[in-house]
Structures are given as C-alpha cells and as structure tokens.
Design a protein around this motif. Structure first.
Motif, PDB file in Angstrom:
ATOM      1  N   VAL A 178      -6.370  -3.899  -0.968  1.00 45.12           N
ATOM      2  CA  VAL A 178      -6.991  -3.479  -2.259  1.00 45.12           C
ATOM      3  C   VAL A 178      -6.354  -1.868  -2.442  1.00 45.12           C
ATOM      4  O   VAL A 178      -6.538  -1.474  -3.355  1.00 45.12           O
ATOM      5  CB  VAL A 178      -8.199  -3.441  -2.759  1.00 45.12           C
ATOM      6  CG1 VAL A 178      -8.835  -5.031  -2.536  1.00 45.12           C
ATOM      7  CG2 VAL A 178      -9.180  -2.771  -1.741  1.00 45.12           C
ATOM      8  N   ARG A 179      -5.574  -1.343  -1.570  1.00 48.92           N
ATOM      9  CA  ARG A 179      -5.190   0.021  -1.887  1.00 48.92           C
ATOM     10  C   ARG A 179      -4.130   0.041  -3.012  1.00 48.92           C
ATOM     11  O   ARG A 179      -4.590   1.254  -3.842  1.00 48.92           O
ATOM     12  CB  ARG A 179      -4.411   0.388  -0.705  1.00 48.92           C
ATOM     13  CG  ARG A 179      -5.486   0.836   0.657  1.00 48.92           C
ATOM     14  CD  ARG A 179      -4.628   1.282   1.933  1.00 48.92           C
ATOM     15  NE  ARG A 179      -5.755   1.124   2.863  1.00 48.92           N
ATOM     16  CZ  ARG A 179      -5.181   1.360   4.309  1.00 48.92           C
ATOM     17  NH1 ARG A 179      -3.984   1.446   4.628  1.00 48.92           N
ATOM     18  NH2 ARG A 179      -6.492   1.285   5.211  1.00 48.92           N
ATOM     19  N   PRO A 180      -3.525  -0.821  -3.344  1.00 51.92           N
ATOM     20  CA  PRO A 180      -2.669  -0.656  -4.536  1.00 51.92           C
ATOM     21  C   PRO A 180      -3.701  -0.538  -5.630  1.00 51.92           C
ATOM     22  O   PRO A 180      -3.589   0.271  -6.801  1.00 51.92           O
ATOM     23  CB  PRO A 180      -1.677  -1.689  -4.718  1.00 51.92           C
ATOM     24  CG  PRO A 180      -1.529  -2.166  -3.200  1.00 51.92           C
ATOM     25  CD  PRO A 180      -2.958  -1.806  -2.562  1.00 51.92           C
ATOM     26  N   ALA A 199       0.790  -1.204   0.115  1.00 51.97           N
ATOM     27  CA  ALA A 199      -0.002   0.139   0.021  1.00 51.97           C
ATOM     28  C   ALA A 199       0.856   1.308   0.095  1.00 51.97           C
ATOM     29  O   ALA A 199       0.458   2.108  -0.888  1.00 51.97           O
ATOM     30  CB  ALA A 199      -0.997   0.131   1.248  1.00 51.97           C
ATOM     31  N   HIS A 200       1.947   1.148   0.882  1.00 47.74           N
ATOM     32  CA  HIS A 200       2.700   2.463   0.984  1.00 47.74           C
ATOM     33  C   HIS A 200       3.520   2.809  -0.326  1.00 47.74           C
ATOM     34  O   HIS A 200       3.650   3.757  -0.918  1.00 47.74           O
ATOM     35  CB  HIS A 200       3.772   2.155   2.027  1.00 47.74           C
ATOM     36  CG  HIS A 200       3.297   2.622   3.345  1.00 47.74           C
ATOM     37  ND1 HIS A 200       3.140   4.003   3.706  1.00 47.74           N
ATOM     38  CD2 HIS A 200       2.859   2.086   4.396  1.00 47.74           C
ATOM     39  CE1 HIS A 200       2.647   4.227   4.760  1.00 47.74           C
ATOM     40  NE2 HIS A 200       2.536   2.806   5.238  1.00 47.74           N
ATOM     41  N   THR A 201       3.811   1.741  -1.074  1.00 46.24           N
ATOM     42  CA  THR A 201       4.504   1.954  -2.430  1.00 46.24           C
ATOM     43  C   THR A 201       3.722   2.428  -3.362  1.00 46.24           C
ATOM     44  O   THR A 201       3.930   3.305  -4.011  1.00 46.24           O
ATOM     45  CB  THR A 201       5.118   0.432  -2.650  1.00 46.24           C
ATOM     46  OG1 THR A 201       5.477  -0.367  -1.740  1.00 46.24           O
ATOM     47  CG2 THR A 201       6.149   0.631  -3.839  1.00 46.24           C
ATOM     48  N   ALA A 202       2.484   1.982  -3.405  1.00 47.72           N
ATOM     49  CA  ALA A 202       1.594   2.304  -4.354  1.00 47.72           C
ATOM     50  C   ALA A 202       1.176   3.746  -3.893  1.00 47.72           C
ATOM     51  O   ALA A 202       1.221   4.666  -5.006  1.00 47.72           O
ATOM     52  CB  ALA A 202       0.147   1.667  -4.212  1.00 47.72           C
ATOM     53  N   ARG A 203       1.077   4.183  -2.902  1.00 47.69           N
ATOM     54  CA  ARG A 203       0.757   5.564  -2.559  1.00 47.69           C
ATOM     55  C   ARG A 203       1.914   6.440  -3.011  1.00 47.69           C
ATOM     56  O   ARG A 203       1.520   7.547  -3.656  1.00 47.69           O
ATOM     57  CB  ARG A 203       0.688   5.781  -1.033  1.00 47.69           C
ATOM     58  CG  ARG A 203       0.620   7.248  -0.742  1.00 47.69           C
ATOM     59  CD  ARG A 203      -0.242   7.446   0.575  1.00 47.69           C
ATOM     60  NE  ARG A 203      -0.728   8.910   0.459  1.00 47.69           N
ATOM     61  CZ  ARG A 203      -0.232  10.025   1.231  1.00 47.69           C
ATOM     62  NH1 ARG A 203       0.805   9.501   1.824  1.00 47.69           N
ATOM     63  NH2 ARG A 203      -0.761  11.200   0.955  1.00 47.69           N
ATOM     64  N   HIS A 204       3.106   6.089  -2.494  1.00 46.78           N
ATOM     65  CA  HIS A 204       4.398   6.862  -3.031  1.00 46.78           C
ATOM     66  C   HIS A 204       4.395   7.081  -4.650  1.00 46.78           C
ATOM     67  O   HIS A 204       4.653   7.971  -5.381  1.00 46.78           O
ATOM     68  CB  HIS A 204       5.643   6.370  -2.486  1.00 46.78           C
ATOM     69  CG  HIS A 204       5.579   6.670  -1.123  1.00 46.78           C
ATOM     70  ND1 HIS A 204       6.007   5.808  -0.008  1.00 46.78           N
ATOM     71  CD2 HIS A 204       5.235   7.765  -0.382  1.00 46.78           C
ATOM     72  CE1 HIS A 204       5.775   6.346   1.038  1.00 46.78           C
ATOM     73  NE2 HIS A 204       5.348   7.483   0.986  1.00 46.78           N
ATOM     74  N   LEU A 205       4.153   6.026  -5.172  1.00 44.79           N
ATOM     75  CA  LEU A 205       4.175   5.909  -6.920  1.00 44.79           C
ATOM     76  C   LEU A 205       2.993   6.834  -7.434  1.00 44.79           C
ATOM     77  O   LEU A 205       3.453   7.454  -8.250  1.00 44.79           O
ATOM     78  CB  LEU A 205       3.823   4.397  -7.095  1.00 44.79           C
ATOM     79  CG  LEU A 205       4.123   4.195  -8.666  1.00 44.79           C
ATOM     80  CD1 LEU A 205       5.525   4.396  -8.983  1.00 44.79           C
ATOM     81  CD2 LEU A 205       3.885   2.513  -8.854  1.00 44.79           C
ATOM     82  N   ALA A 206       2.090   6.630  -6.899  1.00 48.72           N
ATOM     83  CA  ALA A 206       0.774   7.582  -7.145  1.00 48.72           C
ATOM     84  C   ALA A 206       1.181   9.145  -7.126  1.00 48.72           C
ATOM     85  O   ALA A 206       0.850   9.874  -8.051  1.00 48.72           O
ATOM     86  CB  ALA A 206      -0.603   7.132  -6.344  1.00 48.72           C
ATOM     87  N   LEU A 207       1.579   9.478  -5.902  1.00 49.11           N
ATOM     88  CA  LEU A 207       2.229  10.633  -5.801  1.00 49.11           C
ATOM     89  C   LEU A 207       3.103  11.099  -6.684  1.00 49.11           C
ATOM     90  O   LEU A 207       2.945  12.373  -7.244  1.00 49.11           O
ATOM     91  CB  LEU A 207       2.739  11.086  -4.332  1.00 49.11           C
ATOM     92  CG  LEU A 207       1.894  11.276  -3.124  1.00 49.11           C
ATOM     93  CD1 LEU A 207       2.449  11.183  -1.792  1.00 49.11           C
ATOM     94  CD2 LEU A 207       1.038  12.446  -3.507  1.00 49.11           C
TER      95      LEU A 207
END
Lengths: 501, 498
Positions: free
Chosen positions: B93-95, B26-34
C-alpha cells in the motif's frame, strides 16, 4: 576613536562577537585534534587582540555608550541590532576575551575526548558572553543571555565529572527558570515604554508599583546567576562537575552576568524600586558572604571550597552594588574583575592538581607543595589574593565595597566584616595543607612540576593580580565615569544620556 | 497561473493514483512523490505574486493564501523526504500512502484560499479524510494493533467535531443568509446576539479539534502513538497550520465588542497549556510526549488569537510555521532513528550524539526551539505572541504562558539529556548512516529553524502585510494599530501605557 586605516564606523563589537562563531565553523571542519587545539588558541588570541583597538579607542571620560552599532534587525517586531560599550561593559568584555585563551590552554591536556566539540562549545560561549556585555537592545541581550545556556550545559554535561548530568541539568533548569521572569519583565517594559532600547529605557519615570514588579523579576533572574543565597545551590554542583575550562568560564564570566544585570538593568531602569529594596538586598549579600565563608571552611574538596568561596566573593560584589554609593559600586566592579582573575586562576590550579593527583581531596593533596614548588608559588599568590591580602587585587575591591557599606549602614558593614576573616581562614587552611601540610605522601613522589604551557596559563593572571593590586587607577578610570552616571540615574531618575556617535 | 500549485498537486495525485493501480511500484511512487513535492514547491513559488478571485468569489488567491501555499508545499516536500522508504507501511500500500498524502496536502493548499463556507468545508474534508487512512495504514505485527484503534478514534472525533462545526456554520448562514465569508463579516458587524456567539463558537470547535486544543485534544496522544512515525510527523505539522489559517479567516468574524471570544480563548489556551505540559512531564513514549507538547503548543498559538487583532494573528501564524519546522525536526529524527519504524521511548535516544551527531543536533535544535530558547524560531514566535497579548492587557495570560514555558523545559530537557548526555546502554549500537536525502532534510530544517529565529524580519512582514484584509474587519476599528511599524523609531519616547 578608531585606529588609523579603518573607518570610524568599523564594527569592532560585531567583530568581537561573531569572530569566535566563525572560528567555531572552521573548527567543525578541522580533522586533527592538534590542529583543533592550535586553531582555537590562535582564534581566541586573535579575538583578544581585536579587543585592543576597542580599549585604545575608548574614551573613559564620558559615560556614554561608545562603538555604537545600530541597525534594524526585525522591523515588524521593532527589534534592532544595537551594540555599544560603556566603561562597565568594556572591562567585562576585556575580562571575557582575555580569559578565553587561558581556558583553551587549561584544557590542553585535561580534555582528551571529543576535543573538536569542546572547542566549538568554548567558542560559542565566547560569542554569547561578549554579546551579552555589548547588547543594547533588550531582546538581543536576552538572546545572547539564553544562548549561553546550551553550550555551558554541554560543557558540564559531556566533559564533566561523575555527576555531570545532574549538575548540567540543575544549572540549566535554575538559570532557565530565572530567565523566564526576565522575559516577562522585558515584555512588560516594552509595552510600558514602547521601546526595546536599553538606553531609552534607562531613567524613565515608571510608576513605582510597576518598577517593583520589574525589579523583582530582574532580581530573580540575576540573583540565580550571581548566585545570591538562597539561589546558590546550583553553583557548587556545576563547579565541581565541570571541566577546568568550564569552571573557569563559570566563575570568571558567567557569575558576572548577574551583577552586570543588576548594574546595567536593575539600577538605571528601576531606580525607585532599587532604592526601596536596597537594604534588604544588602542583608542578603551579607548572608551570602557569611554563609559562603562558613561553608567553604567546612569543605574537604578543593573545587567545592573554591566554589563556596565564590558565593562569598560575589556577595561582596552585590553588597557593593546595593550600597548605592560610589565607593561601593566601584568596589563591586573591581570585585567582579578580581574574582574573575583570582577565582579563575584558583580553578585552573585545582585543575592542574587534579591532572597530577587524580583527586581533589584536600587531605590527599596535603604536602604536595614540596614536590611542586613552582605550582605552590602560584597557588599561594592566588590564595592570598582570594583572601584579599593587601597588595593583591582583591584587597582594593573588597576594601571599597566595605567602605561603601560603612557609608550606607554601620550594622550591615559590621556584619560583613567577619566574611573577610572567614576568607582568610579557609584560604590559609587550604594553602597550609596543600603547600606544607602532612608528612611525605608516597603518592606524591614523581609528581612533575608545572611545564611551560601551564606556567604561561597562570602567568598573565599572576601579573594582573599584582598590577591591579598595586595600581588600580588605570582600571578604575575606565569605568569611573560610567559609575558616576549610574549613580545619578539611580539617585533621581536622571534623563537618559544621548548616545555617542 | 493563480491556480497553478493546486493544479500541480491534483495532477500529481492523479499520477500517483495511476501508479497505485499496479503492483510493486513503491519506488516509483516515492520518486514521483518527491518530484511532485519539488514541482509543487516551484509552482507555489511561481504563483506567489499572483492575485485573483476564482469560482465566483468562492476562492480567493491573495498574499495570505500564497505564502501559506509556499510553506505548505515546502512542508510537503520535507514530509516526503522524511518518509523515506516508509519502513512501517506494508509494501503493497505504499503507493496509496503517497496518494493519500498528496491528496491531503492538496486539500490543505485549497483550504487556505477558501473564502466561501461551502468550498471551505469541501477543502477541509479533502484535507482530513486521507489522514484517517494514513493512520490506519501502519503495518500490523505482534503487539502492534493500536493503529486501528487510533484511526477509529481519529475518525470519530473528527466527524463529531466537523458536525459541531457544520451546525455552527448553519447558525451563521441562518443569521446572514450568505455563505461567502466577506459578506458574512459585513452582515455580522455589530451583531452581538447569542445566536452569533453560539454559531461562532461551534464553528471554532471544528478548528479546535484540528489544532488539538484542550477539550478537543483526546485523539492526539493515541493517534500520535498509533500512527507510524512518518504519518505522525505529517499529522502533527501541516494540518495545524491549515487550521490556524482558517481560524484567522473566521476570527475576523468576531465583533470587537465581543467579550465572549477572548475569554473563551484565554480559558482554552490556559487549559491546553497546563494540560499538555503537565501530562507530558510523565511520558516516556516519544510520540506521546510530543503529542502532549503539541497540545500545549496549540495553546500558545491560541494566545495570539486572544488579542483579536492583526498583531496577534501575525504572531499566531508565525508561531505555527515555526512549530511546523520544529515538530518536523523532532519527528524526522524519530523516523530516521527508529529501526523498522517502531515506536521509540526516551531511552532509545541514549547515545544519539555518538551514533549520529547530525541527528542529535537536529533533535537538540528542534527540542530547544519547542522549548522557546533563543536563537531558535520558537523564542521569537513566543515573543511575538506574548507582546501581542500583553498589549491588549492580558497580563495574567502572559505570565501563565511563561510559567508554562518553564514547566515545559523539564521534559524537553529530558529529550536533550538522553540524546546528548547518556551513552547507549548497548555498546554495540552502531553508528547511523544517513542517506543524502536525510542529510538534506536535517540541514533544511536546521536552517529554517535558525533563520526563522534570527532573521525573521521579512517573513513576519510578509505575514503581517498579507493580513491587511483583517484591517477591514470590524475589529481594527477598536483595536490599536498593533506592534507592526513601531520599530521605525525605537528611540521615540512613545509612552504607550496599557
């Protein structure tokens, strides 16, 4: 036009408008309450000082707008950043910047919570109020007009009395409802005349039916602001609940917005409709005078009493305006200034009393004058001024307004005269109770008299009461030319006056 | 170069897809989205001056599409910032959530460039389909199963509206024999047949659904309420701007002698405004309230289309961009305020001014912007809309719109009252700590709303300049030159009697 050392095009009005806002930004980063108070006082004093060059450079001989600034603002919409003052707006600008330091002083002890936010509110109000009086672009005018709403509602709703939320929302909804119609009129005028520029809108010969619609839209908006009976019901609530500084701003400046709107917009832009409807508005003003007086007579709450007296006093101002005579309009402008001084001072006095007694009940305050002779002296002078005692400022204004009414129509004038008597009745009743009335009240022992700060708050207003009362000439000269031009415009739809450089 | 923003978004979506294949990312996905948000914004800025026609005339990169891409990518970045840690989305499912968000945005970014009906349909579906999933992705818990109902409603209404739209497009195709919009405009010129009218109206139905115009609004309150706070913020803002952009492309199809469309738009605008504002008066759930207010705002935007000219379209687009920021400001506050992502009611705002002054100010500015108070963006937007409509003689519509603005004050004021005048009932309500990104979000939104309200000159010029191609449409032949440019000589006594 401008003092030496600065170019003639120095944007004095922009400085006047936006320096309070800049000062508010500084307030936001100050940490200590003491620093916040002193800084705000210094800032408002500096703004007042910045008005001096404008006053000195102002040429009272011409009705043209002076210190004009004109820049493109939002070109795709045709909006321009146009500022300028004539005699009418200048005196109101001076009143505004002059009253603000006193508001800060009056809040010195009264406001104890969230001081920083309160001072930011005051400064933002100052920007908006000066902006309204200086704006010559209709949308700019409306922008400042509406920008006053939020800080004023906050001043009432956060720092006010027990029913503050009710009062703040009532104030907001009333004025907002009025300004919706103002906006409709602005858009219609733009599409009819093709310009947002107030100077270009004045003196256009618009069709009478269109004028009447526009006038009615203006009327709703301004009548709520003045407030004229029957749109006045927000006023007592707002006044009673607002903190002292809020009441002073409301009475001294905000109520003037309505009459200023009549003078600046209704008369010159819709002259035919004004002449058509003026008799009705005169009678409405008479109703306000008598109603305000009678209601004030029945109040037991000091603030309510002063608030209802405002309705009556502003009735004299609107009466003067709609007599459409020179004496009437000059009297109305004087009445606007005088009401700002006198009623502002009365609200400060009531606030001082409240700080000492923690009540505004007339009965509870009876006889307090014996303990606080200095206060009673100030209070007495302002009360006398409020009832238009000869030699004080209000006398001149009310006298001229009534003289205009006599020229206009005898029945109207005769119907308005009882208002003067009523003013004397309710003011003397209040004064007699507060200063001398009742037996020695044990609650009053140990009530301290005014300290230096409080004397300094009231002394300038006291000076103005007598200065205008004994020598109104210099003040009247400032706006006499503008009033003359206004009368020409209203009389026959005179061509618009070219702007002075 | 012309395709750079789309490319960046698609690559980013691909990367998010790869990330979503693993567990606990989830964290990776958030940073990637940012990172993707920033990269897309930069790409859109870089591609701002590029012009061109791609894919055999199906995809047009012009001034109009490029500034919209810039606003859309900025909106995407703000939405990602606002989403934060996605407290109300199940962690596994956050990513995927970020993946669908990026896909939807890339659909929107493509949508504004499409000038062929076929690509347009594809882009529209790419923008819409992920939304249905986003709504359904909310966490299930006791007393919160409404999200499935919302998603199904959203899907069914969406499919129906799209069906109507495709049906209408088939009429237009049948009449003109082409799927390219510019040619369609040329061939429909002067065609006032009933078939053309029906085709256009049916086509607009699909867009009315996206915009939540009155008879197509039924999904709005339920979806707003059922979706998580973050999702609602997205659903309420960006897709509407995309819809308005497509609307502008299609409105150019309307023949000038069309009497049907202005009348229809007037009726729908009034219906939306009155319905939205009157129902909103009685709401206590904040998201529902803003849902109904959104219906009313779609009505305001439609007022610009009644004018059927460049000034009107400019105003509608300007208003929608302003609405995007103002709605995002409100939803950002709800997202940051809601503990664990629960739905908020009016009472939950009490004491906000003490708990977090910045959030309170953001909410206040957003709310007063929506209410149309100067100096915020909502006022200038309304002014532009109303002057455009008044110029074309729709006086009654202008007056009724203003009356609606007055009605709406009441419920916006209720939000303001709770946030500023009420103290929290629970004295222990702790002050809110805002993260750095949350502060950045609030300050960006505040700046945008103020700047669009006080100094929108260059922005409006860009918008109106990018709409020059409307001038080639049949409408401008009959229309007046619009208010653009009258500002150069404000003192000229140009009597412009309606």
């Amino acid at each position: 036009m401008s003092p030496p050392g600065l170019p003639a095009s120095f944007p004095w009005l922009s400085v006047l408008i936006f320096s309070p806002l800049a000062a508010a930004v500084v307030v936001a980063v100050l940490r200590r309450e003491r620093a916040v108070r002193w800084w705000t006082l210094a800032a408002t004093l500096a703004v007042a000082a910045a008005a001096v060059p404008v006053l000195v450079g102002f040429d009272p001989g011409t009705p043209a707008f002076q210190f004009v600034e004109d820049r493109p603002w939002i070109p795709p919409l045709g909006l321009r950043y146009t500022l300028g003052v004539d005699g009418l707006s200048l005196v109101l600008v001076l009143l505004t910047v002059g009253i603000l330091p006193l508001c800060v002083l009056a809040s010195w002890r009264y406001i104890t919570t969230r001081v920083r936010e309160f001072m930011i509110g005051l400064l933002v109000m100052e920007t908006a109020m000066v902006g309204v009086f200086c704006a010559l672009d209709f949308v700019l005018f409306f922008l400042f007009w509406e920008a006053m709403l939020i800080p004023m509602a906050l001043l009432i709703g956060v720092w006010g009395g027990p029913r503050k939320v009710y009062a703040a929302l009532k104030f907001f909804i009333y004025t907002m409802a009025g300004s919706v119609f103002l906006l409709a009129a602005i858009i219609a005028l733009y599409r009819q005349a093709g310009t947002w520029d107030l100077r270009a809108l004045m003196g256009r010969e618009l069709p009478l039916a269109f004028q009447v619609w526009v006038f009615l839209a203006f009327f709703l908006s301004f009548a709520i602001k003045v407030p004229m009976v029957p749109f006045h019901t927000w006023l007592p609530a707002a006044h009673v609940e607002a903190p002292t500084a809020g009441s002073v701003i409301l009475a001294s400046v905000l109520l003037k917005m309505g009459t200023y709107g009549f003078l600046r917009l209704s008369l010159p832009i819709t002259p035919d409709a004004t002449r058509l409807l003026a008799p009705h508005l005169c009678w409405l003003s008479v109703a306000a005078i008598v109603y305000g007086g009678l209601t004030a007579l029945a109040q037991s709450d000091l603030k309510k009493l002063v608030a209802y007296s405002s309705v009556g006093h502003m009735g004299f101002a609107t009466l003067g305006i709609f007599t459409l005579t020179r004496a009437g309009i000059e009297g109305a402008v004087l009445q606007m200034i005088n009401h700002g001084i006198t009623t502002g001072a009365l609200f400060i006095c009531v606030g001082l009393l409240y700080e000492r007694l923690h009540t505004r009940e007339l009965a509870a305050a009876a006889g307090v004058g014996r303990q606080v002779p200095v206060f009673a002296g100030f209070f007495g002078v302002f009360a006398l001024s409020s009832m238009a005692f000869p030699g004080t400022n209000s006398f001149i204004g009310e006298f001229l307004a009534l003289a205009g009414a006599f020229q206009f129509s005898l029945p109207v004038a005769l119907a308005a005269v009882p208002g003067v008597v009523l003013a004397a009745a309710y003011m003397l009743r209040m004064l007699q109770r507060v200063a001398y009335g009742g037996p020695q009240n044990p609650d009053h022992t140990g009530v301290g008299d005014l300290n230096l700060r409080e004397v300094l708050t009231l002394a300038p207003l006291l000076g103005l009461v007598f200065w205008i009362g004994l020598q109104p000439g210099p003040l009247v000269r400032l706006f006499a030319a503008s009033v003359g031009h206004l009368l020409e415009q209203t009389a026959a739809g005179a061509p618009p006056l070219a702007a002075a450089p | 170069m012309a395709f750079l923003p789309e490319l960046v978004l698609l690559l980013g979506a691909l990367a998010l897809f790869v990330v979503s294949l693993g567990e606990g990312r989830a964290h990776t996905a958030r940073h990637l989205a940012l990172g993707l948000g920033v990269a897309a914004l930069l790409a859109a800025a870089a591609a701002l001056p590029s012009r061109g026609v791609l894919f055999d005339g199906a995809y047009q990169v012009d001034g109009f599409s490029q500034w919209l891409k810039l606003v859309l990518t900025l909106g995407y970045l703000l939405v990602v910032l606002q989403s934060g840690e996605l407290p109300d989305i199940p962690v596994e499912v956050r990513p995927e959530y970020h993946l669908f968000l990026a896909l939807s945005v890339s659909g929107l970014v493509m949508l504004v460039s499409c000038v062929d009906v076929l690509t347009l349909v594809v882009a529209l579906e790419l923008a819409s389909l992920p939304l249905y999933f986003l709504v359904a992705m909310r966490r299930e818990r006791a007393g919160q199963r409404i999200q499935m109902e919302s998603a199904i409603k959203y899907l069914l209404f969406g499919v129906t509206a799209n069906g109507l739209m495709f049906f209408g497009l088939s009429y237009l195709f049948g009449l003109t024999g082409t799927t390219a919009l510019p040619e369609m405009i040329a061939r429909l010129r002067g065609d006032v047949s009933a078939a053309a009218g029906v085709g256009l109206v049916l086509t607009f139905c699909g867009l009315f659904y996206k915009l939540a115009i009155f008879p197509f609004h039924f999904w709005t309150p339920d979806v707003y309420q059922g979706a998580s706070n973050e999702t609602t913020g997205f659903v309420a803002s960006l897709p509407k701007l995309g819809a308005v952009a497509v609307f502008v492309r299609f409105a150019a199809l309307a023949a000038p002698e069309q009497r049907l469309l202005p009348g229809l738009f007037t009726a729908l605008a009034l219906g939306s405004m009155f319905y939205g504002n009157l129902i909103a008066l009685a709401q206590t759930d904040l998201k529902r309230l803003l849902g109904f207010s959104g219906i009313a705002h779609a009505g305001y935007a439609l007022v610009g289309f009644v004018a059927l000219n460049q000034a009107g379209y400019t105003a509608a687009l300007y208003y929608m961009v302003a609405y995007l920021f103002m709605a995002l400001a409100c939803f950002a506050v709800f997202s940051l305020l809601a503990p664990h992502g629960a739905n908020l009611t009016l009472g939950d705002l009490a004491g906000l001014h003490r708990r977090s002054p910045l959030l309170a100010v953001t909410l206040g500015v957003g709310v007063f912007g929506l209410a149309g108070l100067p100096p915020f963006a909502g006022f200038m937007g309304k002014l532009a809309l109303l002057t455009a409509a008044w110029q074309r003689g729709h006086h009654a519509l202008v007056i009724l719109t203003l009356i609606n603005a007055a009605i709406a004050i009441y419920y916006y004021l209720a939000l303001f009252r709770e946030a500023f005048f009420r103290d929290a009932p629970d004295p222990a309500a702790p002050p809110l700590r805002l993260s750095g990104s949350a502060r950045l979000l609030c300050l960006t939104l505040l700046t945008a709303i103020l700047a669009l309200g006080v100094v929108p000159g260059r922005f409006i010029q860009t918008v109106s300049g990018s709409l020059a191609w409307v001038g080639t449409a049949p409408i401008s032949a009959a229309g007046s030159p619009g208010f653009v440019g009258t500002g150069s000589q404000p003192l000229a006594p140009a009597a412009r009697a309606p």
